[in-house]
Write a protein that holds these residues in place. Structure first.
Motif, PDB file in Angstrom:
ATOM      1  N   HIS A   1      -1.622  -6.957  -6.024  1.00 41.87           N
ATOM      2  CA  HIS A   1      -0.330  -6.853  -5.335  1.00 41.87           C
ATOM      3  C   HIS A   1       0.004  -5.440  -4.881  1.00 41.87           C
ATOM      4  O   HIS A   1       0.949  -5.237  -4.120  1.00 41.87           O
ATOM      5  N   LEU A   2      -0.769  -4.431  -5.344  1.00 40.38           N
ATOM      6  CA  LEU A   2      -0.408  -3.027  -5.114  1.00 40.38           C
ATOM      7  C   LEU A   2      -1.663  -2.168  -5.043  1.00 40.38           C
ATOM      8  O   LEU A   2      -2.576  -2.310  -5.861  1.00 40.38           O
ATOM      9  N   VAL A   3      -1.685  -1.254  -4.052  1.00 37.71           N
ATOM     10  CA  VAL A   3      -2.777  -0.297  -3.909  1.00 37.71           C
ATOM     11  C   VAL A   3      -2.174   1.090  -3.692  1.00 37.71           C
ATOM     12  O   VAL A   3      -1.280   1.254  -2.857  1.00 37.71           O
ATOM     13  N   CYS A   4      -2.648   2.082  -4.452  1.00 42.42           N
ATOM     14  CA  CYS A   4      -2.232   3.468  -4.225  1.00 42.42           C
ATOM     15  C   CYS A   4      -3.416   4.257  -3.693  1.00 42.42           C
ATOM     16  O   CYS A   4      -4.462   4.356  -4.343  1.00 42.42           O
ATOM     17  N   MET A   5      -3.233   4.850  -2.512  1.00 45.88           N
ATOM     18  CA  MET A   5      -4.317   5.525  -1.790  1.00 45.88           C
ATOM     19  C   MET A   5      -4.324   7.038  -1.958  1.00 45.88           C
ATOM     20  O   MET A   5      -5.166   7.716  -1.372  1.00 45.88           O
ATOM     21  N   ASP A   6      -3.385   7.603  -2.734  1.00 43.90           N
ATOM     22  CA  ASP A   6      -3.372   9.061  -2.917  1.00 43.90           C
ATOM     23  C   ASP A   6      -4.376   9.431  -4.001  1.00 43.90           C
ATOM     24  O   ASP A   6      -4.107   9.256  -5.196  1.00 43.90           O
TER      25      ASP A   6
ATOM     26  N   PHE B   1       0.861  -1.189   0.000  1.00 43.23           N
ATOM     27  CA  PHE B   1       0.000   0.000   0.000  1.00 43.23           C
ATOM     28  C   PHE B   1       0.898   1.240   0.000  1.00 43.23           C
ATOM     29  O   PHE B   1       1.770   1.367   0.869  1.00 43.23           O
ATOM     30  N   VAL B   2       0.668   2.131  -0.961  1.00 40.61           N
ATOM     31  CA  VAL B   2       1.464   3.348  -1.071  1.00 40.61           C
ATOM     32  C   VAL B   2       0.537   4.555  -1.221  1.00 40.61           C
ATOM     33  O   VAL B   2      -0.656   4.426  -1.495  1.00 40.61           O
ATOM     34  N   GLY B   3       1.121   5.743  -1.061  1.00 40.13           N
ATOM     35  CA  GLY B   3       0.468   7.001  -1.392  1.00 40.13           C
ATOM     36  C   GLY B   3       1.314   7.689  -2.444  1.00 40.13           C
ATOM     37  O   GLY B   3       1.791   7.070  -3.391  1.00 40.13           O
ATOM     38  N   HIS B   4       1.505   8.995  -2.311  1.00 46.57           N
ATOM     39  CA  HIS B   4       2.506   9.793  -3.027  1.00 46.57           C
ATOM     40  C   HIS B   4       2.196  10.062  -4.493  1.00 46.57           C
ATOM     41  O   HIS B   4       2.434  11.173  -4.978  1.00 46.57           O
ATOM     42  N   THR B   5       1.702   9.064  -5.231  1.00 48.81           N
ATOM     43  CA  THR B   5       1.420   9.257  -6.657  1.00 48.81           C
ATOM     44  C   THR B   5      -0.050   9.622  -6.819  1.00 48.81           C
ATOM     45  O   THR B   5      -0.924   8.748  -6.721  1.00 48.81           O
TER      46      THR B   5
END
Length: 237
Positions: free
Chosen positions: A180-185, A164-168
């Motif tokens: 496999h990947l989640v972006c929360m921004d 889990f990431v933000g930033h983008t």
């Protein structure tokens, strides 16, 4: 126990306040924040006040984003403030009364205690990006805080854990979700939403910068994914 992961706040205090009220966390609940609480939005100071207060209500796991990294570097390590101010830091300084010298001690302590990453048996949480072949705690600061997701997404992490990431920022305002990947921004300060995902049900709660709420059910995510698959197949048929 409820568990939520929450994306970049960027000074959107009204959005955060509405989100916390809607989630109504109890002492057993866990809220994981992916960093970038400050800069760009109108009230970074109030955001930090809310997060400090929230720590007495539930388990809060706050990660460090690149914007907190810049503030700390300016305040504590003597970095020139030009890059930070150009990157939204002026809004933060204004919220603190026009000077970094007016940042309260408990806020400075909050910034110092932020985590570079957080890991469970099934998940990895980090602000910006990850190296699929490297343990997240061993990767570079460039990846942890600064690197945006590329158009061709990174491979799954070697651990098999979902990252889990933000930033983008996602300009559509929708959470980017893959197995496999989640972006929360979801670009709250720019007209999108502040997003929180229930890690068990994957239901997403979203709040715009004015504090207005909407919920995104799992069914909508399934429809979006189906549409993406159909689009991809049509382009490659």
């Amino acid at each position: 126990m409820a568990r939520y992961v929450i994306g970049d706040v960027h000074g959107c205090a009204k959005a955060l306040r509405s989100m916390i009220q809607e989630l109504a966390p109890t002492a057993d609940d866990e809220l994981i924040f992916l960093g970038d609480y400050i800069d760009r939005g109108p009230d970074s100071r109030d955001v930090i006040d809310q997060l400090i207060e929230l720590q007495s209500a539930c388990k809060v796991i706050p990660l460090r984003g690149n914007h907190e990294w810049m503030l700390q570097s300016v305040v504590s390590r003597g970095l020139d403030d030009a890059m930070w101010l150009r990157s939204g830091g002026k809004a933060t300084v204004t919220s603190y009364g026009g000077s970094t010298g007016k940042i309260p001690k408990d806020h400075l302590a909050f910034f110092e205690a932020l985590l570079p990453s957080y890991e469970t048996d099934q998940e990895i949480f980090v602000h910006a990006m990850y190296d699929p072949s490297c343990d997240v705690e061993s990767q570079s600061d460039e990846l942890t805080y600064w690197t945006h997701l590329p158009a061709s997404l990174p491979a799954p992490h070697h651990s098999g854990k979902r990252v889990f990431v933000g930033h983008t920022p996602q300009p559509t305002g929708e959470v980017l979700r893959h197995t496999h990947l989640v972006c929360m921004d979801t670009y709250c300060f720019g007209g999108g939403f502040l997003s929180a995902m229930d890690l068990e049900s994957e239901t997403v709660l979203q709040v715009d910068r004015h504090g207005h709420i909407r919920r995104v059910p799992v069914e909508r995510f399934a429809m979006l994914m189906k549409g993406c698959v159909q689009w991809f197949r049509s382009r490659n048929s």
